[in-house]
Design an enzyme around this catalytic site. Structure first.
Site, PDB file in Angstrom:
ATOM      1  N   CYS B  35       0.888  -1.276   0.123  1.00 57.72           N
ATOM      2  CA  CYS B  35       0.010  -0.077  -0.136  1.00 57.72           C
ATOM      3  C   CYS B  35       0.956   1.206   0.143  1.00 57.72           C
ATOM      4  O   CYS B  35       0.389   2.258  -0.426  1.00 57.72           O
ATOM      5  CB  CYS B  35      -0.818   0.094   1.431  1.00 57.72           C
ATOM      6  SG  CYS B  35      -2.078  -1.134   1.245  1.00 57.72           S
ATOM      7  N   CYS B 105      -3.579   8.889   5.858  1.00 53.81           N
ATOM      8  CA  CYS B 105      -2.672   8.912   6.769  1.00 53.81           C
ATOM      9  C   CYS B 105      -3.081   8.771   8.229  1.00 53.81           C
ATOM     10  O   CYS B 105      -2.502   8.008   9.215  1.00 53.81           O
ATOM     11  CB  CYS B 105      -1.665   9.854   6.569  1.00 53.81           C
ATOM     12  SG  CYS B 105      -0.713   9.510   4.967  1.00 53.81           S
TER      13      CYS B 105
END
Ligand SMILES: Cc1ncc(COP(=O)(O)O)c(C=O)c1O
Lengths: 393, 294
Positions: B35, B105
Site C-alpha cells: 500500500c 494517513c
C-alpha cells in the site's frame, strides 16, 4: 547548496538559448508567414532552427514539424497515423513502460475499438523484442516504442525494432523525448517513420517540441487551419521557442560526445557512492542513458526521502505513489517486477551538462544519513540488528 | 509538491516516540509495504491501566510519519477506552490539518491504535493474539479496504462523497471498480444509525495433512477465487505449498489497477484462511514466470 538532479523532468534553459530568444520576444515580433521583410526575417530564423534541429537527428528539414511539446507530438503521430488509415487496421502495439503521453493515447484507443498489445519488459527493464515481432500481424497498423525511458533511463533497441517494422510494413513511431540530445540519432540511416521530441528536456524552453515525419508518411493533422508547418500543424509559429530549440539542438549536437562522457562519469560516481554507503539500495534498470540513475531504497518511502533531500536543497523525483499524488507506485517499476518493498522507495536522480562534481559529492554527503534516519523509523527494519524483518500480516 | 504546514513538517522531521518497546502490552500493525504505508504501534500500561509509554515505527510518506507521531502524543497518559475514542479527525486537527488526499494517513494511525488495543485485550483474555485484525469484508480489492473500515471512517468524519472516502481510506482509488459499492454504502450508512458491533466467531478448523491441505487449497481456488478473477480478465494458478506458504502465480484483475497483484494476494489469502487454515500465507511466484499480456 542547491543541487538540481531532476533533468528528466525538465532542464535549465541554456544561457545561449535565452540569448537567442530574447530579440524575438522584444523587437522581432513579426509573423513568420508575412510577405513583408519585417516578418520575413523571423521566418528566416524559424527556417534556420528547422535546419539546426534536423541536423541533430539526421533528418531533412521538411520532415520536422514544430509542435507544443512531447505530448502533442506523441498524440499527433499516433492518432494522426491511425486517422489516415480510416480504421482499416485495428491492432496497435506499444510497451508497458511508456510515458503517459503515449500510454494514455493507447488506453483511449483501446476503448474505442482498437486492439492493444503491450509488450512486457524484464527485471532489467529490457524489452522483449521477439515478442514484439511475433505480435505483429496483417491487422497491425502501428507500433510505438519509446527510445529511452524517462524513469529508469533504460534504452530500447530502436534501430532493430524500426527495421522489423519496416520489413513487416507497419508504421513505426518512437517517443524519443528522453533520447534526443543524449544519444546520437541518425534518421537517415534508421527507418523510423515518426519521432517525437521535446524542447524542455534538452535545455530549450517548455511548450515547444517537434515531430519528425518521414517523407511519404501519411498523417492526418490534429490541428487544422492555416498552412503552417506544411499543413501538418496549423497555427502561427511559436517563433521565439522554435529559435530556442534550434540553438539548443545545435549545442547538443556539438557537445553530445564530450558531455556524455562527463555526465556519465558523474552519474557513475553518484551511483557507486550511493550503492556503497546506503543500506539496501538497489539499482533499477540496465543499459541506460548516461544521465539517469534510478535507485530503490528498500523499506523506506520515496516521498519522505524527497522531502528530506528538499530540505537540504537537493531536487530529485520518486516513483513512489505518495510523491506523485497517485495511490499506486510507478507503472514502469511494477512492469519490471520491482517488488513493492522497493518500488515505493525509488528515487530518480537525473543529471545534465550543468551538474558538477561538487554537487554530486554534496548529495553523497547528505543522502546516507537521511536513509539511516528513515530506516530507524521504518517498521520493516529491526532496531537492534539494522536488518530487514518480515512483518506478519 | 505537497503543501504541508509547519506542524506537519516538524512532526515529520522530529517525530515523537519513534522506536520500540521490548515488553509491550499491546502491539498493532496495519497497512503493508504494498500500500505504501505501514504503521506498527506499541504501548505499555502503568499500574492504573493508563498508557505509560507508546512507540511507533512507520513506513510511509511525510504525513504518515507525522500522523503517527501526533497519535502517540495524543494517547499518552490515557486509558485504553479514552485512547480508543481518539478519532483520525483529532489526529489531523492536532497537526493543524493535512492535505485532503493525505487524510488516509491519519486513518492509518487510528487503525493501528485499535489493532494494538485489540491485541492487548486478546492477550489479557489468554487468546492467541493476532497482530492484525484480518479484514473480512473487502470492498476495495485494490487497497484491501474493508466495509467496516469505510463505515467507521465515514461515520467519524461525516463523509458524503466517494471522493472523500478515497482520500480518507484509499478505497476506490485504484481501478475504481468498487465505486458503485462505495456509493451504496454511503447511502446506507448515512441513512442509518451506528449499529452495535458484534463479534464474529471463527469456525474451528481441523488439522490437515499436507496432501489434504493442497487439495483443499486447490478446491478453494477453483471454487471461490478463480471464477471471480476470470470474470474480470485475471487468473490464478497454484504453484507450490511450502509449510504454510502458498505460492501462486497471479494476473491482475483490471488493467488500470497497478497494485492488483498486491490486492489479489490479500483477497486470496483471506479466502484461503477462511476455507482452509488461519495460518496460511500467500506469496506470489516471481512475476517473470507469469508472463501475461494486457
Ligand atoms: C518520455 C516522455 N515522453 C513525453 C513527454 C512529454 O513531453 P512534454 O512535457 O513536452 O509534453 C515526456 C516528458 O515529460 C517524456 O519524458
Amino acid at each position: 547548496m542547491n543541487v538540481y538532479l531532476d533533468n528528466n523532468a525538465t532542464t535549465r534553459v541554456a544561457p545561449e538559448v535565452v540569448e537567442a530568444m530574447l530579440p524575438l520576444l522584444a523587437d522581432l515580433y513579426g509573423n513568420p508567414s508575412s510577405m513583408h521583410s519585417f516578418g520575413g526575417q523571423v521566418g528566416t530564423q524559424v527556417q534556420r532552427a528547422r535546419d539546426q534541429l534536423a541536423a541533430l537527428i539526421g533528418a531533412d528539414p521538411v520532415e520536422v514539424v514544430f509542435t507544443s511539446g512531447g505530448s502533442e507530438s506523441d498524440n499527433m503521430a499516433i492518432r494522426g497515423t491511425l486517422m489516415s488509415m480510416d480504421g482499416r487496421k485495428r491492432h496497435i502495439i506499444t510497451t508497458r513502460v511508456e510515458h503517459p503521453a503515449v500510454r494514455g493515447v493507447f488506453q483511449h484507443l483501446g476503448k474505442t475499438g482498437y486492439r492493444v498489445t503491450e509488450i512486457p519488459v524484464d527485471s532489467d527493464g529490457a524489452l522483449d523484442v521477439d515478442m514484439l515481432e511475433n505480435a505483429i500481424s496483417s491487422d497491425t497498423a502501428l507500433v510505438s516504442v519509446m527510445w529511452a525511458n524517462n524513469e529508469t533511463g533504460v534504452i530500447f533497441p530502436i534501430e532493430r525494432i524500426a527495421r522489423i517494422c519496416k520489413e513487416r510494413g507497419v508504421v513505426f513511431h518512437t517517443d524519443a523525448v528522453q533520447a534526443v540530445g543524449k544519444l546520437p540519432i541518425d534518421l537517415s540511416r534508421t527507418p523510423i517513420d515518426l519521432l517525437s521530441l521535446s524542447g524542455h528536456k534538452l535545455h530549450a524552453p517548455k511548450g515547444i517540441g517537434a515531430l519528425f515525419v518521414r517523407k511519404g508518411a501519411k498523417m492526418v493533422p490534429l490541428i487544422i487551419g492555416g498552412h503552417q508547418e506544411g499543413g501538418r500543424r496549423a497555427g502561427t509559429e511559436n517563433a521565439a521557442s522554435i529559435v530556442g530549440l534550434g540553438v539548443a539542438a545545435e549545442l547538443a549536437a556539438s557537445q553530445i560526445q564530450t558531455e556524455n562522457r562527463e555526465v556519465r562519469r558523474l552519474r557513475d560516481r553518484l551511483q557507486q557512492g550511493i550503492l556503497k554507503s546506503c543500506k539496501d539500495a538497489v539499482l533499477n534498470g540496465k543499459h541506460r542513458l548516461p544521465n539517469t540513475l534510478n535507485v530503490s531504497f528498500k523499506y523506506i518511502e520515496g516521498e519522505s526521502i524527497l522531502l528530506m533531500l528538499d530540505e537540504v536543497g537537493i531536487s530529485a523525483s520518486s516513483g513512489s505513489a505518495c510523491a506523485s499524488g497517485a495511490l499506486e507506485p510507478s507503472h514502469v517499476l511494477r512492469a519490471m517486477g520491482v517488488p513493492f518493498t522497493a518500488a515505493h522507495g525509488s528515487i530518480r536522480f537525473s543529471l545534465s551538462r550543468y551538474t558538477t562534481q561538487a554537487e554530486i559529492d554534496y548529495v553523497l554527503e547528505k543522502l546516507p544519513p537521511i536513509v539511516d534516519r528513515l530506516r530507524e523509523i521504518s517498521p520493516f527494519i529491526d532496531d537492534e540488528s539494522g536488518k530487514p524483518v518480515e512483518l506478519t500480516l | 509538491m505537497w503543501d504541508y504546514n509547519d506542524k506537519v513538517k516538524d512532526h515529520f522531521r522530529n517525530p515523537r516516540n519513534v522506536g520500540y518497546i521490548k515488553d509491550a502490552d499491546g502491539v498493532g500493525l496495519v497497512g503493508s509495504m504494498a500500500c505504501g504505508d505501514a504503521l506498527k504501534l506499541m504501548f505499555k500500561l502503568d499500574g492504573e491501566q493508563r498508557i505509560e509509554d507508546v512507540k511507533f515505527q512507520t513506513f510511509g510518506c511525510a504525513s504518515a510519519i507525522a500522523s503517527s507521531s501526533a497519535l502517540t502524543e495524543l494517547i499518552k497518559g490515557k486509558s485504553l477506552d479514552e485512547a480508543a475514542r481518539v478519532s483520525n479527525k483529532e489526529i489531523a486537527e492536532y497537526l493543524g490539518g493535512l492535505p485532503e488526499q493525505k487524510m488516509h494517513c491519519s486513518v492509518l494511525g487510528r487503525d493501528a491504535l485499535l489493532a494494538a488495543i485489540d491485541n492487548y485485550r486478546k492477550k489479557s483474555r489468554g487468546e492467541q493474539p493476532e497482530e492484525v485484525q484480518v479484514a473480512s469484508d473487502v470492498v476495495c480489492a485494490c487497497f484491501g479496504v474493508t466495509r467496516q473500515e469505510i463505515e467507521r471512517t465515514v461515520r467519524e468524519n461525516k463523509l458524503s462523497t466517494v471522493e472523500e472516502v478515497t482520500n480518507y481510506t484509499k478505497a476506490g482509488g485504484g481501478c475504481g471498480g468498487c465505486v458503485p459499492q462505495i456509493e451504496e454504502l454511503l447511502t446506507e450508512i448515512n441513512a442509518s444509525p451506528p449499529p452495535v458491533r458484534e463479534a464474529q466467531p471463527k469456525a474451528a478448523k481441523k488439522r490437515l495433512t499436507t496432501i489434504q491441505k493442497i487439495q483443499l487449497i486447490q478446491e478453494t481456488i477453483d471454487r471461490e477465487i478463480r471464477p471471480q478473477l476470470q470474470k474480470d480478465g485475471g487468473d490464478i494458478e497454484l504453484v507450490d505449498l511450502d509449510g504454510d506458504m502458498v505460492v501462486v502465480s497471479m494476473r491482475g484483475t483490471c488493467s488500470h489497477c497497478k497494485v492488483a497483484s498486491f490486492t489479489l494476494k490479500f483477497v486470496v489469502e483471506n479466502k484461503l484462511r477462511e476455507f482452509v487454515s488461519d495460518s496460511l500465507r500467500v506469496v506470489e511466484a516471481s512475476s517473470a514466470e507469469a508472463g501475461d499480456e494486457a
